[in-house]
Every structure is written in structure tokens, then in C-alpha cells.
Design a protein around this motif. Structure first.
Motif, PDB file in Angstrom:
ATOM      1  N   GLY A 274      32.416  84.810  52.278  1.00 46.26           N
ATOM      2  CA  GLY A 274      31.792  85.321  51.065  1.00 46.26           C
ATOM      3  C   GLY A 274      30.723  86.441  50.839  1.00 46.26           C
ATOM      4  N   ALA A 275      29.652  85.976  51.718  1.00 49.10           N
ATOM      5  CA  ALA A 275      28.318  86.755  52.104  1.00 49.10           C
ATOM      6  C   ALA A 275      29.019  88.077  52.579  1.00 49.10           C
ATOM      7  N   ARG A 276      29.859  87.846  53.720  1.00 51.31           N
ATOM      8  CA  ARG A 276      30.258  89.236  54.220  1.00 51.31           C
ATOM      9  C   ARG A 276      30.994  90.120  53.518  1.00 51.31           C
ATOM     10  N   VAL A 277      31.881  89.298  52.828  1.00 50.22           N
ATOM     11  CA  VAL A 277      32.655  90.412  51.680  1.00 50.22           C
ATOM     12  C   VAL A 277      31.863  90.792  50.696  1.00 50.22           C
ATOM     13  N   GLU A 278      30.992  90.113  50.257  1.00 49.16           N
ATOM     14  CA  GLU A 278      29.766  90.592  49.221  1.00 49.16           C
ATOM     15  C   GLU A 278      29.119  92.028  49.578  1.00 49.16           C
ATOM     16  N   ALA A 279      28.578  91.954  51.078  1.00 52.78           N
ATOM     17  CA  ALA A 279      28.019  92.985  51.555  1.00 52.78           C
ATOM     18  C   ALA A 279      29.033  94.223  51.604  1.00 52.78           C
ATOM     19  N   ALA A 280      30.257  93.897  52.118  1.00 55.74           N
ATOM     20  CA  ALA A 280      31.199  95.168  52.158  1.00 55.74           C
ATOM     21  C   ALA A 280      31.557  95.459  50.920  1.00 55.74           C
ATOM     22  N   LEU A 281      31.685  94.694  50.027  1.00 52.79           N
ATOM     23  CA  LEU A 281      32.150  95.185  48.458  1.00 52.79           C
ATOM     24  C   LEU A 281      30.976  96.145  47.834  1.00 52.79           C
ATOM     25  N   ARG A 282      29.638  95.493  48.042  1.00 53.73           N
ATOM     26  CA  ARG A 282      28.568  96.239  47.457  1.00 53.73           C
ATOM     27  C   ARG A 282      28.557  97.670  48.147  1.00 53.73           C
ATOM     28  N   GLU A 283      28.750  97.909  49.288  1.00 54.16           N
ATOM     29  CA  GLU A 283      28.784  99.099  50.039  1.00 54.16           C
ATOM     30  C   GLU A 283      29.900  99.749  49.460  1.00 54.16           C
ATOM     31  N   ARG A 284      30.977  99.515  49.103  1.00 53.45           N
ATOM     32  CA  ARG A 284      32.226 100.039  48.700  1.00 53.45           C
ATOM     33  C   ARG A 284      32.096 100.737  47.255  1.00 53.45           C
ATOM     34  N   LEU A 285      31.639  99.770  46.532  1.00 54.37           N
ATOM     35  CA  LEU A 285      31.256 100.022  45.021  1.00 54.37           C
ATOM     36  C   LEU A 285      30.035 100.652  44.882  1.00 54.37           C
ATOM     37  N   ALA A 286      29.143 100.750  45.729  1.00 53.25           N
ATOM     38  CA  ALA A 286      27.804 101.350  45.469  1.00 53.25           C
ATOM     39  C   ALA A 286      27.104 100.698  44.243  1.00 53.25           C
ATOM     40  N   ALA A 287      27.410  99.330  44.353  1.00 50.12           N
ATOM     41  CA  ALA A 287      27.080  98.609  43.065  1.00 50.12           C
ATOM     42  C   ALA A 287      27.261  96.964  43.483  1.00 50.12           C
ATOM     43  N   ALA A 288      26.676  96.237  42.739  1.00 48.48           N
ATOM     44  CA  ALA A 288      26.824  94.681  43.046  1.00 48.48           C
ATOM     45  C   ALA A 288      28.227  94.393  42.618  1.00 48.48           C
TER      46      ALA A 288
END
Length: 379
Positions: A274-288
Motif C-alpha cells: 500500500g505504501a509503495r502504491v500510495e507513492a506511485a499514485l501520488r506521482e501519477r495524480l500529482a496529488a494525494a
């Protein structure tokens, strides 16, 4: 799955893709930000699956269709995607739209893993073709009702628009609260302007107002009116459907959008995946990323596991996994997702295969720091 990116094995060149149809609201009147988050999660999962070898060496591919919160458009998209030969369907945020998609998928014999819609009656009759990751509305909204009772609220007003989803939510709240001393007061938003809502809250001596309405209209003007009315300084405003989760809410309401509790389907602490995906999603979305983005990712993870288990065999004339085989796999799924281990079962009152249950929280935006969420209650 957690080691996908570091242990990358690209799919073989020249292999035809295994396609999944993705249903998401990407234009108004759909909730576009929610659709973007579902899609970001799905896209990230597909990227990770392909980095780990794809499906028996074949790349996994998304075929995306915009539902625009329109049940008829969603049903037509299911027909089109079935003709295009997708192995399964994924996604959808709006419950009424997901219900139309599920009915059509069931009729066509096309597996559908619903990411985010919560309406209990996703199909009229029990079906083997549809599974769901999001918790059923009756489960999550009962937890929200328990939060209200624990916070001392007994006279609860609901500002509701007409829809199957909002009517279902009102019924769940009333059925859970009434035996415990709670009263639900319905305010029909077809007949009331935001200022008139304030008068009704005062007249009924409500201590809480729940927004069972769309965003931004009429949710934003209702919140603004209530926050500006000195008579209602002590009233709690809530939004069980999760409108305050998204940045669009904070941008529309600023400080007025804080301290409005809503349901969120995340654990108190993310594990390594979950932590790895959270970081990748944050980068992809440019938001939390919202919990909806995690639902999208988990959808991709589950479907990849099912597709790999089914396999492909071009020599036997099976270039893509069997749709019937995918549907038959729902009860055998045991996959580590971003928010816990995912298994599907038959749950009383639910017509589809259901993950029972994802983690459920009641949270709000911190008035002192509106970009930060406070966990108020867990179920």
C-alpha cells in the motif's frame, strides 16, 4: 505483487494483448475526479502487471470507456466492450451506473469486477458474473450511523436528492438509528433552497445534517449556507458518501469544507504494498490519492491474478482466458491488495460476490490543516 517493479519481466514482443474494459466517469455530470482516481489505480496496476511478465507473457491492456454517470451510456459501453473481446470489465464509481453495467454484464456473460460502487442491490438477482471490492452501502452506512450515535446525535436531518442510491442510504440510516433512539428527518432538495434548509434544521431541532446530494451542486451552497447561519453554529454537517475526500471539495469550500465526517475505505496504516502504491499514485495524480485510487489498483491486481490462473493457450484456440472460467474463479480468489487480503464470498442480502469487508473509517478534514484527515471512528 509487491516486488513487481524491481523484478520486471516484460511481456513477450508480438503477443496479442489480454484486454480489460474499464468503465469510469470522465466527463460531467459524472464525478470526474473520482473517475480519474479509479483510472489512475487501474493504469498503475496494469503497468505493474506488465512489468512482471503480463498474463502468460501477453501484455495486459485497458480499453477505457467514459460512462459520464449515465446508466444507458454504461450499458452501451458494456455491449461494445463485449464485442471487442475484452476478457472482463472493471471499474465504475457511481452506484446507479454500476448497477446498469452489472445487469448488462450478467446478461452477456461478461465478468465484471466493480471497483467503487456500493449499492447493495447491484443486480436484481444473484449472479455469478459480478464481484465487488467496495463494501456494500448497508455495511458502511451502518458504521457511519454508529459514529453518529457515539457522537451523541439523535435528531439527524438528511438533505436528499431523488435517486435509488440516496433513498437506499436514507433507509439504511433510519433502520439502524430508529431502534437505538435516533430520528431521521428527510429534507427534499427538489423543494428546498439552501437557505430554506437552514430554517428546516432549526425547526426540527436537528443536531446533524447529512448531505445526500451531488457535488458541487447543491452540496457546496448547502454547506456555505449552514456555515453562515449563526443559529446552526453547533450543528454537525456530514457526508457519508465521501464527497469531502476529493481535492475539488477542498478547493470549492476551503475552511467551510473541514470537519465534515465521511466514509473512507482505507486501513489506519498501509502495509508495504500500500505504501509503495500510495507513492506511485501520488506521482501519477500529482496529488494525494483518494481511497478510490486504491480501489482501482486493487481491481487490477485481482483481475491479473484471476487471468493468470486461467492462462492462455493459443495452440488450443484460447488466446484469452475464458470468461466463464474468470467468473468461476471469484470464490477462489486470495490476493494481497493495498488494503488487506482480498477474498470474495456470498454475503446475506448481497447479490454479487463480495469482499467482506474492506477496512472502513469515518474521517474528516482537520480544520487546523484541511489537507490532513483525522480518523474519527473505525468499523
Amino acid at each position: 505483487m509487491s516486488g513487481m517493479v524491481t523484478q520486471a519481466r516484460p511481456p513477450r514482443r508480438g503477443g496479442s494483448s489480454v484486454r480489460i474494459g474499464a468503465l469510469v466517469p470522465l466527463t460531467r455530470p459524472g464525478w470526474v475526479e473520482a473517475g480519474q482516481h479509479v483510472l489512475a489505480g487501474l493504469e498503475l496496476a496494469v503497468r505493474d502487471v506488465n512489468a512482471d511478465g503480463g498474463i502468460a507473457g501477453r501484455p495486459l491492456e485497458l480499453v477505457v470507456r467514459d460512462t459520464a454517470a449515465d446508466p444507458r451510456k454504461a450499458a452501451a459501453a458494456v455491449d461494445e466492450l463485449a464485442r471487442l473481446g475484452v476478457a472482463a470489465l472493471a471499474g465504475e464509481y457511481h452506484s446507479v451506473v454500476a448497477r446498469a453495467a452489472a445487469a448488462r454484464a450478467d446478461a452477456l456473460g461478461l465478468p465484471f469486477l466493480c471497483s467503487s460502487a456500493v449499492l447493495d442491490a447491484l443486480t436484481e438477482q444473484p449472479t455469478e458474473w459480478v464481484a465487488r471490492l467496495a463494501p456494500a452501502q448497508s455495511h458502511g452506512w451502518r458504521i457511519y450511523a454508529d459514529f453518529l450515535l457515539g457522537a451523541g446525535h439523535r435528531r439527524i436531518a438528511v438533505a436528499a436528492e431523488p435517486s435509488v442510491y440516496w433513498a437506499s442510504g436514507t433507509r439504511i440510516l433510519r433502520d439502524h438509528l430508529a431502534p437505538r433512539g435516533g430520528t431521521v428527518i428527510e429534507l427534499d432538495m427538489r423543494a428546498l433552497a439552501p437557505a430554506a434548509v437552514c430554517d428546516e434544521l432549526v425547526a426540527h431541532r436537528a443536531t446533524a445534517l447529512l448531505l445526500l446530494v451531488g457535488h458541487p451542486e447543491p452540496a457546496v451552497p448547502i454547506v456555505t449556507s449552514v456555515r453562515r447561519d449563526q443559529r446552526l453554529a453547533e450543528i454537525m454537517v456530514g457526508a457519508p458518501a465521501g464527497q469531502p475526500e476529493f481535492t475539488e471539495w477542498a478547493a470549492s469550500l476551503g475552511q467551510d469544507g473541514a470537519a465534515i465526517p465521511f466514509l473512507r475505505y482505507l486501513p489506519q496504516r498501509l502495509g508495504p504494498l500500500g505504501a509503495r502504491v500510495e507513492a506511485a499514485l501520488r506521482e501519477r495524480l500529482a496529488a494525494a490519492p483518494s481511497f478510490v485510487a486504491f480501489e482501482g489498483y486493487d481491481t487490477g491486481v485481482v483481475l491479473a491474478e484471476v487471468l493468470r490462473a486461467q492462462g492462455t493457450d493459443p495452440a488450443a484456440g484460447r488466446a484469452v482466458p475464458s470468461r466463464a472460467g474468470i467468473a468461476a474463479s471469484w470464490p477462489r480468489v486470495a490476493v494481497e491488495g493495498t488494503r488487506g487480503r482480498i477474498r470474495f464470498s456470498r454475503t446475506p442480502g448481497i447479490s454479487v460476490w463480495q469482499w467482506a469487508w474492506p477496512p472502513v473509517q469515518v474521517v474528516d478534514r482537520d480544520p487546523a490543516e484541511p489537507d490532513r484527515f483525522r480518523i474519527l471512528h473505525t468499523g
